[in-house]
Scaffold this motif. Sequence first.
Motif, PDB file in Angstrom:
ATOM      1  N   ARG A 185      35.112  37.031   5.071  1.00  0.00           N
ATOM      2  CA  ARG A 185      34.355  35.597   5.439  1.00  0.00           C
ATOM      3  C   ARG A 185      35.265  34.563   4.806  1.00  0.00           C
ATOM      4  NH1 ARG A 185      28.133  36.195   3.664  1.00  0.00           N
ATOM      5  NH2 ARG A 185      28.472  37.703   5.201  1.00  0.00           N
ATOM      6  N   ALA A 186      35.776  34.785   3.838  1.00  0.00           N
ATOM      7  CA  ALA A 186      36.513  33.625   3.004  1.00  0.00           C
ATOM      8  C   ALA A 186      37.647  33.048   3.691  1.00  0.00           C
ATOM      9  CB  ALA A 186      36.876  33.942   1.584  1.00  0.00           C
ATOM     10  N   ALA A 187      38.264  34.072   4.471  1.00  0.00           N
ATOM     11  CA  ALA A 187      39.334  33.635   5.228  1.00  0.00           C
ATOM     12  C   ALA A 187      39.049  32.924   6.545  1.00  0.00           C
ATOM     13  CB  ALA A 187      39.814  34.928   5.894  1.00  0.00           C
ATOM     14  N   GLU A 188      37.700  33.358   7.102  1.00  0.00           N
ATOM     15  CA  GLU A 188      37.331  32.797   8.166  1.00  0.00           C
ATOM     16  C   GLU A 188      36.909  31.241   8.018  1.00  0.00           C
ATOM     17  OE1 GLU A 188      33.596  33.429  11.726  1.00  0.00           O
ATOM     18  OE2 GLU A 188      34.000  34.564   9.817  1.00  0.00           O
ATOM     19  N   THR A 189      36.097  31.309   6.726  1.00  0.00           N
ATOM     20  CA  THR A 189      35.627  29.732   6.303  1.00  0.00           C
ATOM     21  C   THR A 189      36.925  28.955   6.237  1.00  0.00           C
ATOM     22  OG1 THR A 189      33.736  30.649   5.149  1.00  0.00           O
ATOM     23  CG2 THR A 189      34.355  28.581   4.841  1.00  0.00           C
ATOM     24  N   HIS A 190      37.899  29.505   5.573  1.00  0.00           N
ATOM     25  CA  HIS A 190      39.479  28.567   5.410  1.00  0.00           C
ATOM     26  C   HIS A 190      39.967  28.365   6.670  1.00  0.00           C
ATOM     27  CE1 HIS A 190      42.904  27.354   3.194  1.00  0.00           C
ATOM     28  NE2 HIS A 190      43.454  28.147   3.989  1.00  0.00           N
ATOM     29  N   LEU A 248      31.806  45.420   0.616  1.00  0.00           N
ATOM     30  CA  LEU A 248      31.438  44.323   0.362  1.00  0.00           C
ATOM     31  C   LEU A 248      32.577  43.174  -0.137  1.00  0.00           C
ATOM     32  CD1 LEU A 248      28.405  45.115  -1.944  1.00  0.00           C
ATOM     33  CD2 LEU A 248      28.311  44.318   0.463  1.00  0.00           C
ATOM     34  N   ILE A 249      33.701  43.736  -0.974  1.00  0.00           N
ATOM     35  CA  ILE A 249      34.958  42.867  -1.062  1.00  0.00           C
ATOM     36  C   ILE A 249      35.363  42.523   0.043  1.00  0.00           C
ATOM     37  CG2 ILE A 249      37.009  42.880  -2.372  1.00  0.00           C
ATOM     38  CD1 ILE A 249      35.708  44.778  -4.295  1.00  0.00           C
ATOM     39  N   GLN A 250      35.759  43.451   1.111  1.00  0.00           N
ATOM     40  CA  GLN A 250      36.410  43.228   2.300  1.00  0.00           C
ATOM     41  C   GLN A 250      35.568  42.333   3.033  1.00  0.00           C
ATOM     42  OE1 GLN A 250      37.071  46.771   4.687  1.00  0.00           O
ATOM     43  NE2 GLN A 250      38.272  45.619   6.332  1.00  0.00           N
TER      44      GLN A 250
END
Length: 364
Positions: free
Chosen positions: A163-168, A156-158
Amino acid sequence: MLNVELLADRVASASLEKRRNKETERRERVFNDKVRTIGVDKEALDMQVKEKKKQQEAAKEEEEGYDADMLHNSKVACLLHSRQVKEKRAMEKDIVNYHHQYQQPWCQREYDLNDPDRCRKTDQSEGQMMPPGLVGEDPDSKSRLQRQRQQLREWLIQQQTERAAETHQQKLEKQHYDQSRVDMDNKALQLHNMEMERRKAAAVATKECNQAMTEERRHQEQECKDMSYRADTLNHLQGQLTGVNAEPSLGLVGVPGLCPSSDRKTPPESLQQIIQFQKYQIEERKRIELEMKKEEEQYDRVRLESARTALLLERQQARLNKQLRKHLDGTNIKLAESQREQKPDIERGYIDDSFFSKFNTSSR
């Protein structure tokens, strides 16, 4: 023969009476204000209304019958469901009672037959202490569950990190695209301002050229007026010296200032004055022609300079357009490459292990 004639008369009288009755009914309908005003067959309409009401009542009764059947079926279904639930509950209760009565732990074959009451005597804590390796026992179940929870937490953390990296990354690309759009708009505005300045400069040059041409035309008209005035003055002086009427007269050829020849001779002083005046006119004409030539050269110089300036501005604008187009093409190529990298490799006919790693990333 008499009877036949009487029968025929009777039939004729009956038909006549029938026609009279129809005529009477027709007159009643014609002279009836209500029927004549409506203009339709009211009896037929009334029959249609009655039939429609009967059809509506029949449809309503049929619908009520359907509703009653539906309610009855719903009640029957509810009753059957409640009965089924009760029967199932009673069956489960009977099974539990049977287990409690006839399937006690000490009745099983795994227990000691010589001591049937061993299960009653054995404590629950002691019963759980069994040697490892028996069928159905899992001593590492707690640690395995803990490892599974830990692995699920890591997954889940990965996923959240990816997802955060893709959004950024998407946010950065959007900012880059917005910045490129702003730069393109600024360059387009700069080109527009340069175009407006070039047009303004061309308009100012055209205005100055027109003003110069107007001034030159006014100066030429003034010179022509002065020359005509000097010619009139000379003609007047010649008339006074020769004793001819000073007013311009029309000669044989119809030219003003020319008069018929006379026997009077021109004095020498007047000839000298005429020669000097003619020389002055020649010099003045040369001076005017020289000034006109200089003004034409100046006008040509101004026109050439304005044309050269306009050509330089056009070349500069073409150079800026070329640079802007080159920058736009480079930006589009970068965006296309970034989008192409984000697309899956299956569209290009190549699949590696990273493509399959995107699926079944969770135990659920």
